[in-house]
Design a protein around this motif. Structure first.
Motif, PDB file in Angstrom:
ATOM      1  N   MET A   1       0.905  -1.023   0.083  1.00 38.24           N
ATOM      2  CA  MET A   1       0.055  -0.294   0.259  1.00 38.24           C
ATOM      3  C   MET A   1       1.234   1.444   0.253  1.00 38.24           C
ATOM      4  N   SER A   2       0.152   2.316   0.628  1.00 45.86           N
ATOM      5  CA  SER A   2       1.109   3.690   0.506  1.00 45.86           C
ATOM      6  C   SER A   2       2.593   3.365   1.637  1.00 45.86           C
ATOM      7  N   GLN A   3       3.403   4.511   1.352  1.00 45.97           N
ATOM      8  CA  GLN A   3       4.942   4.347   2.597  1.00 45.97           C
ATOM      9  C   GLN A   3       4.225   5.199   3.527  1.00 45.97           C
ATOM     10  N   PRO A   4       5.286   5.655   4.234  1.00 41.17           N
ATOM     11  CA  PRO A   4       4.966   6.291   5.211  1.00 41.17           C
ATOM     12  C   PRO A   4       5.824   7.607   4.731  1.00 41.17           C
ATOM     13  N   PRO A   5       5.130   8.791   5.094  1.00 39.54           N
ATOM     14  CA  PRO A   5       5.681  10.000   4.506  1.00 39.54           C
ATOM     15  C   PRO A   5       6.899  10.578   5.040  1.00 39.54           C
ATOM     16  N   ALA A   7      10.185  12.511   6.162  1.00 38.64           N
ATOM     17  CA  ALA A   7       9.960  13.598   6.834  1.00 38.64           C
ATOM     18  C   ALA A   7       9.956  15.261   6.718  1.00 38.64           C
ATOM     19  N   ASP A   8      10.515  15.063   5.542  1.00 36.99           N
ATOM     20  CA  ASP A   8      10.071  16.593   4.855  1.00 36.99           C
ATOM     21  C   ASP A   8       8.940  16.642   3.817  1.00 36.99           C
ATOM     22  N   ASP A   9       8.185  16.026   4.181  1.00 35.25           N
ATOM     23  CA  ASP A   9       6.681  15.859   3.131  1.00 35.25           C
ATOM     24  C   ASP A   9       5.887  17.465   4.322  1.00 35.25           C
ATOM     25  N   PRO A  10       5.822  18.314   2.946  1.00 30.82           N
ATOM     26  CA  PRO A  10       4.878  19.790   3.237  1.00 30.82           C
ATOM     27  C   PRO A  10       3.786  19.261   3.687  1.00 30.82           C
ATOM     28  N   ARG A  11       3.334  17.734   2.916  1.00 24.87           N
ATOM     29  CA  ARG A  11       1.251  17.544   3.294  1.00 24.87           C
ATOM     30  C   ARG A  11       1.007  17.300   4.616  1.00 24.87           C
ATOM     31  N   SER A  12      -0.126  18.151   5.154  1.00 24.72           N
ATOM     32  CA  SER A  12      -0.576  17.910   6.437  1.00 24.72           C
ATOM     33  C   SER A  12      -1.112  16.331   6.443  1.00 24.72           C
ATOM     34  N   PRO A  13      -1.100  16.457   7.843  1.00 22.72           N
ATOM     35  CA  PRO A  13      -1.274  14.299   7.718  1.00 22.72           C
ATOM     36  C   PRO A  13      -3.034  14.480   7.452  1.00 22.72           C
ATOM     37  N   ARG A  14      -4.071  15.736   7.745  1.00 18.31           N
ATOM     38  CA  ARG A  14      -5.431  15.599   6.780  1.00 18.31           C
ATOM     39  C   ARG A  14      -4.925  14.983   5.514  1.00 18.31           C
ATOM     40  N   LEU A  15      -3.992  15.857   4.529  1.00 18.75           N
ATOM     41  CA  LEU A  15      -4.191  15.763   3.261  1.00 18.75           C
ATOM     42  C   LEU A  15      -3.878  14.291   2.968  1.00 18.75           C
ATOM     43  N   ARG A  16      -2.508  13.863   3.735  1.00 17.68           N
ATOM     44  CA  ARG A  16      -2.397  12.696   3.442  1.00 17.68           C
ATOM     45  C   ARG A  16      -3.369  11.381   3.638  1.00 17.68           C
ATOM     46  N   ARG A  17      -4.052  11.779   4.953  1.00 17.88           N
ATOM     47  CA  ARG A  17      -5.068  10.662   4.996  1.00 17.88           C
ATOM     48  C   ARG A  17      -6.588  11.082   3.822  1.00 17.88           C
ATOM     49  N   ILE A  18      -6.642  11.800   3.254  1.00 14.34           N
ATOM     50  CA  ILE A  18      -6.900  12.132   1.928  1.00 14.34           C
ATOM     51  C   ILE A  18      -7.346  11.384   0.693  1.00 14.34           C
ATOM     52  N   GLU A  19      -5.755  12.216   0.168  1.00  9.70           N
ATOM     53  CA  GLU A  19      -5.148  11.137  -1.079  1.00  9.70           C
ATOM     54  C   GLU A  19      -4.763   9.810  -0.453  1.00  9.70           C
ATOM     55  N   ARG A  20      -4.914   8.672   0.740  1.00  8.64           N
ATOM     56  CA  ARG A  20      -4.430   7.702   1.031  1.00  8.64           C
ATOM     57  C   ARG A  20      -5.963   6.731   0.572  1.00  8.64           C
ATOM     58  N   GLY A  21      -6.986   7.536   1.195  1.00  8.80           N
ATOM     59  CA  GLY A  21      -8.061   7.124   0.918  1.00  8.80           C
ATOM     60  C   GLY A  21      -8.824   7.458  -0.737  1.00  8.80           C
ATOM     61  N   GLU A  23      -6.279   6.907  -3.574  1.00 11.58           N
ATOM     62  CA  GLU A  23      -5.799   6.030  -4.060  1.00 11.58           C
ATOM     63  C   GLU A  23      -6.395   5.488  -3.850  1.00 11.58           C
ATOM     64  N   GLU A  24      -6.785   4.934  -2.570  1.00  7.51           N
ATOM     65  CA  GLU A  24      -7.222   3.054  -1.984  1.00  7.51           C
ATOM     66  C   GLU A  24      -8.464   2.961  -2.560  1.00  7.51           C
ATOM     67  N   ARG A  25      -9.871   4.513  -2.780  1.00  9.44           N
ATOM     68  CA  ARG A  25     -11.039   3.937  -3.599  1.00  9.44           C
ATOM     69  C   ARG A  25     -10.626   3.904  -4.910  1.00  9.44           C
ATOM     70  N   LEU A  26      -9.825   4.565  -5.586  1.00  2.00           N
ATOM     71  CA  LEU A  26      -9.254   4.441  -7.241  1.00  2.00           C
ATOM     72  C   LEU A  26      -9.242   2.793  -7.548  1.00  2.00           C
ATOM     73  N   ALA A  27      -8.293   2.408  -6.684  1.00  2.00           N
ATOM     74  CA  ALA A  27      -7.640   0.843  -6.474  1.00  2.00           C
ATOM     75  C   ALA A  27      -8.815   0.259  -6.698  1.00  2.00           C
ATOM     76  N   ARG A  28      -9.707   0.145  -5.989  1.00  2.00           N
ATOM     77  CA  ARG A  28     -11.395  -0.329  -5.332  1.00  2.00           C
ATOM     78  C   ARG A  28     -11.540  -0.736  -6.624  1.00  2.00           C
ATOM     79  N   MET A  29     -11.557   0.706  -7.492  1.00  2.00           N
ATOM     80  CA  MET A  29     -12.489   0.391  -8.481  1.00  2.00           C
ATOM     81  C   MET A  29     -12.221   0.482 -10.007  1.00  2.00           C
ATOM     82  N   ALA A  30     -10.400   0.094  -9.690  1.00  2.00           N
ATOM     83  CA  ALA A  30      -9.863  -0.333 -11.343  1.00  2.00           C
ATOM     84  C   ALA A  30     -10.419  -1.807 -10.792  1.00  2.00           C
TER      85      ALA A  30
END
Length: 171
Positions: A1-5, A7-21, A23-30
């Motif tokens: 699945m996705s790798q941990p962010p 240390a210098d990732d400027p995105r917020s934890p909330r944005l990373r959760r949204i992106e993960r969600g 990506e997971e939804r697109l994978a299920r749809m595919a």
């Protein structure tokens, strides 16, 4: 699945959760085949019109979607339109002057001097009006040059002589 962010990732934890969600939804749809058979499947995305904008791509994208035109762009559109109108007026005047020259050749001798003077007066009047219109246009050019975002967009002021050169029929 996705790798941990990183240390210098400027995105917020909330944005990373949204992106993960997403990506997971697109994978299920595919996997379920819901993304198969869509128009453009397997083709690359079209080039983005804002690629050259660099860090400002989002601003250009938002302005485009909202039909917002920057001041400098509105000025340039107006300048181009007004310049075309002045050239068209000069073209019409040059055509009139040519027709008038042909008419003067066919006039009786006793009328030529008066008609030639009237033609010169009318020519001088129209040329003054066009020169005045060019001066007004150059005020807009000066304003445009003050607000244009980069020097390469700067416009050279117009001259009445150049307008008449543009209006002249090709040789």
């Amino acid at each position: 699945m996705s790798q941990p962010p990183a240390a210098d990732d400027p995105r917020s934890p909330r944005l990373r959760r949204i992106e993960r969600g997403v990506e997971e939804r697109l994978a299920r749809m595919a996997e379920a085949g819901e993304l198969s058979g869509l128009p453009g499947e397997g083709k690359p995305f079209p080039p983005d019109a804002y690629d050259a904008a660099g860090d400002r791509w989002a601003a250009f994208h938002l302005m485009s979607n909202a039909n917002v035109i920057p001041t400098w762009s509105e000025l340039r559109i107006g300048i181009d339109r007004e310049h075309a109108e002045i050239v068209a007026r000069a073209r019409a005047h040059l055509a009139w002057a040519e027709r008038r020259r042909r008419q003067l050749r066919d006039l009786p001798a006793d009328l030529i001097l008066d008609e030639a003077r009237r033609s010169r007066d009318r020519d001088a009047q129209v040329r003054r009006e066009i020169a005045d219109a060019v001066a007004q246009l150059n005020a807009k050019v000066q304003r445009f040059n003050q607000v244009a975002p980069v020097d390469s967009l700067q416009l050279v002021p117009f001259t009445a002589e150049r307008v008449f050169e543009e209006a002249a029929p090709p040789c």
